[in-house]
Write a protein that holds these residues in place. Structure first.
Motif, short mmCIF file in Angstrom:
data_model
loop_
_atom_site.label_atom_id
_atom_site.label_comp_id
_atom_site.label_asym_id
_atom_site.label_seq_id
_atom_site.Cartn_x
_atom_site.Cartn_y
_atom_site.Cartn_z
N PRO A 104 7.36 -33.29 -18.73
CA PRO A 104 8.43 -32.55 -18.06
C PRO A 104 9.40 -31.99 -19.09
CG PRO A 104 8.73 -34.92 -17.76
CD PRO A 104 7.44 -34.74 -18.50
N ALA A 105 9.95 -30.82 -18.80
CA ALA A 105 10.88 -30.17 -19.73
C ALA A 105 11.89 -29.34 -18.96
CB ALA A 105 10.10 -29.29 -20.71
N VAL A 106 12.97 -28.97 -19.66
CA VAL A 106 13.99 -28.09 -19.08
C VAL A 106 14.24 -26.94 -20.04
CG1 VAL A 106 16.40 -27.90 -18.37
CG2 VAL A 106 15.12 -29.94 -17.78
N LEU A 107 14.33 -25.74 -19.50
CA LEU A 107 14.67 -24.54 -20.27
C LEU A 107 16.02 -24.05 -19.76
CD1 LEU A 107 13.93 -22.15 -22.20
CD2 LEU A 107 12.82 -21.07 -20.23
N LEU B 291 10.31 -27.29 -16.25
CA LEU B 291 8.97 -26.87 -16.67
C LEU B 291 8.03 -28.07 -16.82
CD1 LEU B 291 9.98 -24.46 -19.59
CD2 LEU B 291 9.44 -23.80 -17.25
N THR B 292 6.75 -27.75 -16.93
CA THR B 292 5.72 -28.74 -17.25
C THR B 292 4.86 -28.19 -18.38
OG1 THR B 292 5.60 -29.35 -14.92
CG2 THR B 292 3.81 -30.07 -16.32
N LEU B 293 4.56 -29.02 -19.38
CA LEU B 293 3.71 -28.63 -20.49
C LEU B 293 2.59 -29.65 -20.67
CD1 LEU B 293 6.89 -27.86 -21.33
CD2 LEU B 293 5.73 -26.93 -23.32
N GLU B 294 1.52 -29.23 -21.33
CA GLU B 294 0.39 -30.13 -21.62
C GLU B 294 0.79 -31.10 -22.74
OE1 GLU B 294 -2.53 -30.33 -20.16
OE2 GLU B 294 -2.32 -28.61 -18.80
N HIS B 295 0.66 -32.39 -22.49
CA HIS B 295 1.10 -33.38 -23.48
C HIS B 295 0.36 -33.24 -24.80
CE1 HIS B 295 1.50 -37.24 -25.57
NE2 HIS B 295 2.70 -37.29 -25.01
N ASN B 296 -0.96 -33.05 -24.77
CA ASN B 296 -1.71 -33.01 -26.04
C ASN B 296 -1.31 -31.81 -26.90
OD1 ASN B 296 -3.02 -31.17 -24.34
ND2 ASN B 296 -5.02 -31.53 -25.25
N LYS B 297 -0.99 -30.67 -26.25
CA LYS B 297 -0.56 -29.48 -27.00
C LYS B 297 0.81 -29.71 -27.64
CE LYS B 297 -4.06 -26.77 -25.89
NZ LYS B 297 -5.05 -26.36 -26.92
N LYS C 238 5.25 -46.41 -27.28
CA LYS C 238 3.96 -45.73 -27.14
C LYS C 238 4.02 -44.35 -27.81
CE LYS C 238 2.84 -47.78 -22.63
NZ LYS C 238 2.65 -47.48 -21.19
N PRO C 239 2.87 -43.85 -28.31
CA PRO C 239 2.87 -42.50 -28.93
C PRO C 239 2.89 -41.42 -27.84
CG PRO C 239 0.66 -43.42 -28.95
CD PRO C 239 1.55 -44.48 -28.37
N LYS C 240 3.98 -41.39 -27.09
CA LYS C 240 4.06 -40.49 -25.94
C LYS C 240 5.40 -39.77 -25.93
CE LYS C 240 2.66 -40.68 -21.08
NZ LYS C 240 1.37 -40.00 -21.25
N ILE C 241 5.35 -38.46 -25.67
CA ILE C 241 6.55 -37.64 -25.54
C ILE C 241 6.94 -37.63 -24.07
CG2 ILE C 241 7.50 -35.31 -25.76
CD1 ILE C 241 5.48 -35.04 -28.20
N MET C 242 8.19 -37.99 -23.79
CA MET C 242 8.64 -38.19 -22.41
C MET C 242 9.33 -36.96 -21.80
SD MET C 242 7.67 -41.31 -21.95
CE MET C 242 8.54 -41.99 -20.54
N HIS C 243 10.07 -36.21 -22.62
CA HIS C 243 10.82 -35.07 -22.08
C HIS C 243 11.23 -34.13 -23.21
CE1 HIS C 243 14.09 -32.84 -20.04
NE2 HIS C 243 13.44 -33.16 -18.93
N LEU C 244 11.35 -32.84 -22.89
CA LEU C 244 11.77 -31.84 -23.87
C LEU C 244 12.90 -30.99 -23.29
CD1 LEU C 244 8.18 -30.56 -24.72
CD2 LEU C 244 9.57 -31.94 -26.25
N ASP C 245 13.83 -30.60 -24.16
CA ASP C 245 14.87 -29.64 -23.79
C ASP C 245 14.70 -28.41 -24.66
OD1 ASP C 245 15.85 -31.59 -22.15
OD2 ASP C 245 17.85 -31.68 -23.04
N PHE C 246 14.61 -27.24 -24.02
CA PHE C 246 14.51 -25.98 -24.75
C PHE C 246 15.72 -25.11 -24.43
CE2 PHE C 246 9.99 -27.14 -24.09
CZ PHE C 246 9.53 -27.11 -25.39
N GLN C 247 16.19 -24.36 -25.43
CA GLN C 247 17.29 -23.43 -25.20
C GLN C 247 16.80 -22.01 -25.42
OE1 GLN C 247 20.72 -24.09 -27.67
NE2 GLN C 247 21.84 -22.34 -26.87
N ARG C 248 17.06 -21.15 -24.44
CA ARG C 248 16.65 -19.75 -24.57
C ARG C 248 17.32 -19.10 -25.78
NH1 ARG C 248 17.87 -20.04 -19.03
NH2 ARG C 248 16.05 -19.95 -17.65
#
Length: 205
Positions: A31-34, A44-50, A87-97
């Motif tokens: 899960p992510a926020v832009l 937003l949603t992104l592919e974890h492996n990418k 765990k080797p896991k990304i939980m959340h991302l924040d992006f700024q336009r």
């Protein structure tokens, strides 16, 4: 470096809340926020492996990224990344336009070069890093992936400050803009301890 690292596919997320985010993570999605600009924030949603592949590259954290959001290309900066505690896991991302006509405010990593071959190091000096990144403002087109600091020019016992670092054209230091008192140390080549003690003894005599 492959430009693919800086381009990620994303889908607009309509299901919100902790339960929805948990289901996404079980499906290997992040899960992510832009947010930012003159538009509303978008979930937003992104592919974890990418994302995990891209996150291995230093430039992912300072480079202008392109998000393909349901077919629309959006330029953005990564502002925050939350990882699982163990765990080797990304939980959340924040992006700024990012707007090509408006300055961005972000931190850029420092690359220290010529450390091993520096004359002061060969003379027994010990390198001490005081900063690993520099906070900058600039237009998106001028944003560097990293800033080089040449340690070969630092003398034994000398400290290189922020004002000594040559920034690329169009790039300004946030700290230096606040005044001389914010001219922080970046790197020092300390004299060997034994040599420092001897010089103190000489001075005392």
């Amino acid at each position: 470096m492959q430009m693919a690292i800086y381009e990620l596919n994303a889908a607009v997320r309509t299901e919100l809340g902790k339960g929805a985010s948990r289901r996404l993570r079980h499906a290997d999605k992040v899960p992510a926020v832009l947010y930012g600009g003159e538009k509303d924030a978008v979930s937003l949603t992104l592919e974890h492996n990418k994302v995990a592949q891209a996150a291995e590259f230093e430039g992912f954290y300072s480079h202008i990224l392109t998000l393909n959001v349901d077919g629309e290309k959006v330029e953005a900066l990564l502002k925050d990344i939350q990882r699982h505690p163990f765990k080797p896991k990304i939980m959340h991302l924040d992006f700024q336009r990012v707007d090509a006509n408006h300055k961005v405010h972000t931190s850029v990593p420092i690359h220290f070069i010529n450390e091993e071959g520096a004359p002061a190091v060969k003379a027994g000096g010990v390198i001490a890093h005081h900063a690993n990144e520099i906070e900058v403002t600039c237009l998106p087109k001028d944003l560097p992936e990293f800033i080089e600091v040449d340690v070969a020019k630092v003398e034994l016992g000398q400290t290189l400050h922020l004002s000594d670092v040559v920034l690329p054209g169009g790039v300004s230091s946030v700290e230096l803009a606040k005044g001389e008192s914010h001219d922080v140390a970046v790197v020092t080549i300390d004299k060997p301890k034994g040599a420092a003690e001897e010089s103190d003894e000489d001075a005392a005599e």
